[in-house]
Design a protein around this motif. Sequence first.
Motif, PDB file in Angstrom:
ATOM      1  N   ALA A  33       0.915  -1.109   0.016  1.00 17.77           N
ATOM      2  CA  ALA A  33      -0.017  -0.061   0.030  1.00 17.77           C
ATOM      3  C   ALA A  33       0.900   1.315  -0.160  1.00 17.77           C
ATOM      4  CB  ALA A  33      -0.946   0.025   1.214  1.00 17.77           C
ATOM      5  N   LEU A  34       0.319   2.351  -0.526  1.00 15.88           N
ATOM      6  CA  LEU A  34       1.031   3.646  -0.620  1.00 15.88           C
ATOM      7  C   LEU A  34       0.619   4.334   0.745  1.00 15.88           C
ATOM      8  CD1 LEU A  34       2.697   5.765  -2.095  1.00 15.88           C
ATOM      9  CD2 LEU A  34       0.917   6.517  -3.264  1.00 15.88           C
ATOM     10  N   THR A  35       1.397   4.126   1.520  1.00 16.25           N
ATOM     11  CA  THR A  35       1.313   4.369   2.897  1.00 16.25           C
ATOM     12  C   THR A  35       2.034   6.006   3.266  1.00 16.25           C
ATOM     13  OG1 THR A  35       2.987   3.317   3.984  1.00 16.25           O
ATOM     14  CG2 THR A  35       0.833   2.403   3.978  1.00 16.25           C
ATOM     15  N   GLY A  36       3.044   6.263   2.378  1.00 15.56           N
ATOM     16  CA  GLY A  36       3.538   7.392   2.426  1.00 15.56           C
ATOM     17  C   GLY A  36       4.696   7.904   1.260  1.00 15.56           C
ATOM     18  N   ARG A  37       5.400   8.658   1.829  1.00 20.15           N
ATOM     19  CA  ARG A  37       6.712   8.765   0.660  1.00 20.15           C
ATOM     20  C   ARG A  37       7.523   7.991   0.845  1.00 20.15           C
ATOM     21  NH1 ARG A  37       5.351  14.149  -1.132  1.00 20.15           N
ATOM     22  NH2 ARG A  37       3.961  15.148   0.066  1.00 20.15           N
ATOM     23  N   VAL A  38       7.749   7.296   1.715  1.00 16.39           N
ATOM     24  CA  VAL A  38       8.764   6.131   2.173  1.00 16.39           C
ATOM     25  C   VAL A  38       8.064   4.784   2.447  1.00 16.39           C
ATOM     26  CG1 VAL A  38      10.660   5.358   3.412  1.00 16.39           C
ATOM     27  CG2 VAL A  38      10.496   7.756   2.807  1.00 16.39           C
ATOM     28  N   VAL A  39       8.128   3.722   1.695  1.00 13.87           N
ATOM     29  CA  VAL A  39       7.168   2.578   2.057  1.00 13.87           C
ATOM     30  C   VAL A  39       8.320   1.664   2.244  1.00 13.87           C
ATOM     31  CG1 VAL A  39       5.622   1.043   1.100  1.00 13.87           C
ATOM     32  CG2 VAL A  39       5.187   3.152   0.628  1.00 13.87           C
ATOM     33  N   THR A  55      10.651  13.939   5.104  1.00 10.73           N
ATOM     34  CA  THR A  55      10.635  15.438   4.995  1.00 10.73           C
ATOM     35  C   THR A  55      11.304  16.077   3.913  1.00 10.73           C
ATOM     36  OG1 THR A  55      10.870  15.449   7.362  1.00 10.73           O
ATOM     37  CG2 THR A  55      11.644  17.288   6.532  1.00 10.73           C
ATOM     38  N   GLU A  56      12.522  15.512   3.421  1.00  9.20           N
ATOM     39  CA  GLU A  56      13.178  15.550   2.016  1.00  9.20           C
ATOM     40  C   GLU A  56      12.331  15.592   0.961  1.00  9.20           C
ATOM     41  OE1 GLU A  56      16.996  14.404  -0.480  1.00  9.20           O
ATOM     42  OE2 GLU A  56      16.881  13.456   1.417  1.00  9.20           O
ATOM     43  N   LEU A  57      11.680  14.454   0.952  1.00  4.85           N
ATOM     44  CA  LEU A  57      10.891  14.259  -0.311  1.00  4.85           C
ATOM     45  C   LEU A  57       9.435  15.105  -0.280  1.00  4.85           C
ATOM     46  CD1 LEU A  57      10.644  10.441  -0.256  1.00  4.85           C
ATOM     47  CD2 LEU A  57      12.271  12.008  -1.691  1.00  4.85           C
ATOM     48  N   ALA A  62       7.056  20.133  -2.896  1.00  2.33           N
ATOM     49  CA  ALA A  62       6.580  21.381  -2.535  1.00  2.33           C
ATOM     50  C   ALA A  62       7.305  22.577  -3.800  1.00  2.33           C
ATOM     51  CB  ALA A  62       6.765  21.904  -1.100  1.00  2.33           C
ATOM     52  N   LYS A  63       8.579  22.187  -3.886  1.00  9.27           N
ATOM     53  CA  LYS A  63       9.546  22.860  -4.670  1.00  9.27           C
ATOM     54  C   LYS A  63       9.282  23.101  -6.286  1.00  9.27           C
ATOM     55  CE  LYS A  63      14.026  24.894  -5.185  1.00  9.27           C
ATOM     56  NZ  LYS A  63      15.479  24.840  -4.595  1.00  9.27           N
ATOM     57  N   LEU A  68       8.682  12.171  -5.814  1.00  8.67           N
ATOM     58  CA  LEU A  68       9.636  11.109  -5.637  1.00  8.67           C
ATOM     59  C   LEU A  68       9.455  10.078  -4.256  1.00  8.67           C
ATOM     60  CD1 LEU A  68      12.443   9.500  -6.018  1.00  8.67           C
ATOM     61  CD2 LEU A  68      13.509  11.723  -4.970  1.00  8.67           C
ATOM     62  N   VAL A  69       9.227   8.873  -4.607  1.00  5.71           N
ATOM     63  CA  VAL A  69       8.864   7.953  -3.564  1.00  5.71           C
ATOM     64  C   VAL A  69       9.834   6.960  -3.464  1.00  5.71           C
ATOM     65  CG1 VAL A  69       7.159   6.349  -2.791  1.00  5.71           C
ATOM     66  CG2 VAL A  69       6.463   8.299  -3.870  1.00  5.71           C
TER      67      VAL A  69
END
Length: 255
Positions: A33-39, A55-57, A62-63, A68-69
């Motif tokens: 499952a796509l639970t966040g930017r880091v799985v 936080t970095e992703l 935002a910029k 990017l996951v």
Amino acid sequence: MIRRLAFTLLAWLCLTAGVYAQAPATTSLTFPALTGRVVDEGALLSPSDRASLTTELAALEAKTTDQLVVVTLKSLQGTTIEDYGYQLGRRWKIGQKDRDTGVLLIVAATERRVRIEVGYGLEGTLTDAATRLIIENTILPAFRTGDFALGIKNGTDQIARLLQGDPGTTSRPSQVASSAGSGAETPVWLMILLGMFGVGLMIFCAVSGGAACRGIMQVVFVLALSGRGGSSGNRSSSFSGGGGSFGGGGSSGSW
């Protein structure tokens, strides 16, 4: 005539058999499952590593609006990392819709494979040559020593730098500015409605007296705060793909 029909039927049967022979490799795969930017399905990262990467992703998106996951897998389930990668990207829909600006950094430690999967819209920025260099020079040296967290962090940093320093896509800054502007702009109808409400409230306060007016103002203030807080919480706690697609661009490596 009969011979031609028989030949056509035979060709159709061969084509159908070929399609069904390839179908199990696609349909039998299961995806996390796509639970966040880091799985971190493969459990290669510590909680602090996952938090710093997230936080970095988030800052990168935002910029640039590019998504990017990072995903680590328990297993490739018998398929290649190339096949698994683009199917995972399409399932999660990483990247902005109609722009396909998504990237996956995939690590399958069991099979000792790593891949940078690139969405259609970023193939001109993250070329096959560029992603191969990131894998060979930045990610694999750390992986070969068993330091998966370092390799993932270094690879993520290099990908982010390329995405932020791309001089060739002149349309992206204007698209980002347009998106940001449309999100912050208040609709005209809402401004008119708020103005009418304000005038009505002023009339009511003048007629009913100060105590009743203060009570209504307090209720409005509480409702505004609760609505604002709930919206902010949803934005910070949830993450989903933007509707992007993948076609197999990128590079892979092994150690």
